[in-house]
Scaffold this motif. Sequence first.
Motif, PDB file in Angstrom:
ATOM      1  N   VAL A   1      30.307  46.728  45.424  1.00 30.87           N
ATOM      2  CA  VAL A   1      31.417  46.310  44.566  1.00 30.87           C
ATOM      3  C   VAL A   1      32.523  47.356  44.610  1.00 30.87           C
ATOM      4  CG1 VAL A   1      29.934  44.948  43.055  1.00 30.87           C
ATOM      5  CG2 VAL A   1      30.380  47.348  42.490  1.00 30.87           C
ATOM      6  N   ASN A   2      33.721  46.932  44.248  1.00 29.35           N
ATOM      7  CA  ASN A   2      34.874  47.827  44.249  1.00 29.35           C
ATOM      8  C   ASN A   2      34.894  48.747  43.044  1.00 29.35           C
ATOM      9  OD1 ASN A   2      35.406  45.450  42.597  1.00 29.35           O
ATOM     10  ND2 ASN A   2      37.430  46.348  42.277  1.00 29.35           N
ATOM     11  N   ASN A   3      34.266  48.308  41.943  1.00 31.67           N
ATOM     12  CA  ASN A   3      34.400  48.972  40.648  1.00 31.67           C
ATOM     13  C   ASN A   3      33.274  48.418  39.790  1.00 31.67           C
ATOM     14  OD1 ASN A   3      35.224  49.987  38.156  1.00 31.67           O
ATOM     15  ND2 ASN A   3      37.299  49.169  38.260  1.00 31.67           N
ATOM     16  N   SER A   4      32.258  49.220  39.522  1.00 27.76           N
ATOM     17  CA  SER A   4      31.010  48.724  38.940  1.00 27.76           C
ATOM     18  C   SER A   4      31.097  48.536  37.428  1.00 27.76           C
ATOM     19  CB  SER A   4      29.855  49.672  39.280  1.00 27.76           C
ATOM     20  OG  SER A   4      28.643  49.171  38.760  1.00 27.76           O
ATOM     21  N   ILE A   5      31.803  47.486  37.043  1.00 32.85           N
ATOM     22  CA  ILE A   5      31.884  47.097  35.640  1.00 32.85           C
ATOM     23  C   ILE A   5      32.337  45.635  35.583  1.00 32.85           C
ATOM     24  CG2 ILE A   5      34.237  47.983  35.378  1.00 32.85           C
ATOM     25  CD1 ILE A   5      33.393  48.856  32.510  1.00 32.85           C
ATOM     26  N   CYS A   6      31.909  44.929  34.547  1.00 36.37           N
ATOM     27  CA  CYS A   6      31.936  43.461  34.522  1.00 36.37           C
ATOM     28  C   CYS A   6      33.284  42.824  34.848  1.00 36.37           C
ATOM     29  CB  CYS A   6      31.479  42.968  33.158  1.00 36.37           C
ATOM     30  SG  CYS A   6      29.922  43.680  32.577  1.00 36.37           S
ATOM     31  N   GLY A   7      34.290  43.022  33.998  1.00 36.54           N
ATOM     32  CA  GLY A   7      35.573  42.362  34.174  1.00 36.54           C
ATOM     33  C   GLY A   7      36.259  42.726  35.481  1.00 36.54           C
ATOM     34  N   PRO A   8      36.387  44.016  35.797  1.00 37.30           N
ATOM     35  CA  PRO A   8      37.030  44.392  37.055  1.00 37.30           C
ATOM     36  C   PRO A   8      36.360  43.817  38.297  1.00 37.30           C
ATOM     37  CG  PRO A   8      37.017  46.257  35.577  1.00 37.30           C
ATOM     38  CD  PRO A   8      36.189  45.184  34.918  1.00 37.30           C
ATOM     39  N   SER A   9      35.049  43.666  38.265  1.00 35.80           N
ATOM     40  CA  SER A   9      34.368  43.074  39.419  1.00 35.80           C
ATOM     41  C   SER A   9      34.751  41.611  39.581  1.00 35.80           C
ATOM     42  CB  SER A   9      32.853  43.208  39.263  1.00 35.80           C
ATOM     43  OG  SER A   9      32.175  42.603  40.351  1.00 35.80           O
ATOM     44  N   ARG A  10      34.796  40.867  38.480  1.00 36.15           N
ATOM     45  CA  ARG A  10      35.180  39.453  38.566  1.00 36.15           C
ATOM     46  C   ARG A  10      36.647  39.304  38.976  1.00 36.15           C
ATOM     47  NH1 ARG A  10      31.261  39.931  34.941  1.00 36.15           N
ATOM     48  NH2 ARG A  10      29.640  38.323  34.809  1.00 36.15           N
TER      49      ARG A  10
END
Length: 521
Positions: free
Chosen positions: A74-83
């Motif tokens: 993933v680019n950024n391991s946190i919920c909203g930013p990943s989506r």
Amino acid sequence: MRKKVHPFTKTLSALFMLFQGLTAHAQQKQPNMVIIISDDHAFQTISAYGSTLTKTPSIDRIAGEGVRFDRAYVNNSICGPSRAAILTGKYSHKNGFKDNETSVFNHGQDLFVKHLQAGGYQTAWIGKQHLGNEPEGFDYYSILPGQGEYYNPEFITNGTRETLTGYVSNIIEDKAENWMDARDKDKPFCLFIGHKATHRVWLPDTSDFRRFDQVTFPLPETFYDDYKGRKAAALQEMSISKDLIMGYDLKMESEEEALRQRVVKRMNPDQLAAFHAYYQPIFEKFNALGLSGKELAEWKYQRYMRDYLGTAASLDRNIGRTLDYLDQHQLAENTIVIYLSDQGFYMGEHGWFDKRWMYEESFRTPMVMRYPGVIQPGTVSTDFVMNIDLAPTLLQAAGVSVPKDIQGESILPLLQNEKTKGRDAIFYHYYENGEHAVSPHFGVRNDRYKLIRFYKRVEGWELYDLKKDPKEMHNLFGQKKYRKVATEMRKKLTALIEKYEDTDAAALLHQKLPIEKTGFN
């Protein structure tokens, strides 16, 4: 592409050849797309990835009938930013959604689903999206407000709020099937099914409460990590022993009763009775033990694992329902199915729960994909792929032009031609500087090494040899024998920062820190 095929694929390949004529006809049409996104589902808990902790037959089925990506990140391991990255095909600094605390997602920006709509697709998102309550690019949406609730959840359906009775994973699947029933059968569709599971506080369906009670889970080798040489890791607040909340995460009666009530506040009398019938005897037994120290930490670990995997059991069961629906409605042969989590998660490794880090358990995500007639069953991919790659992959599959500013790369060439060269390195950037006290950081990973630059909360560099140290216990940055490696990795990092136009990282990259005097050539 480097790939291998499971032994059982000989039989599947024979069947594949048998139906190739039928699927070739099906592939002349634009394929349907079902993208199933879970929340915080660790690859370590999926049997297709070799886990012995539990069985995930539905996810395993997708892998067996398609491809398992062993290097999905993933680019950024946190919920909203990943989506946000999935919908835009871009890194956080480009789509504007860097963290869950301060960012607001701009739904009016270019999203790949809008291009599918223009290309004749019906689009829908059902379940958790976590990007605000007014999605764009979807003909239909029925989303959970924010994180949503496990029991009797509220949904926002095309702008109208409704509350439904039941367990969230089951309701999301019901809604997905109802939408597929009601869609225009003459048009292709792209359906996102966004599950809340397995997000904190890991509350299983009542039918799964006791599923793992007789299992004693092995303690991870790094559970008692002392974080030597890793200052950022030492300062975090995601320790199972110290930071799991008895009344909230573990549902035990305690001084945090107000937090415990937040867990059960939406339950009806029958659900609440089942909850108390299960958790109250556990609390009474625990209370009699009088545990402390390592015994308490290990007890908390076992409770965490049982609740988490119980929550995951309903997730996998409902993924199976999706696959069965496609079979029963003769949709499977012309439907791409992708399952992935929004990021990885810690299952006690380094003593942790949660995510956020560029370390492997967090950075790496499970991802499997089925595309009959295109992906050979039983394929295992070892190429680096990322969540930003879904947008161009699905646009290419639909025959729709990929916008030039999308930063992801289509996966299809890797799957269709073994000679296609994939990435030799991947870039990561995590921004949030609040919950769990994880310091913001960015970095680069290649086939063997990983270089990380921490900033704000902690200032410094870390370097890992993933071949010799796959658990990332030994920070090699500053060691004389690794100066050349550090310098080469910094060059790769600089190149990726320039490629993706991350000006924030570029500015930080050139800041001189005292430790750099011994870190690079």
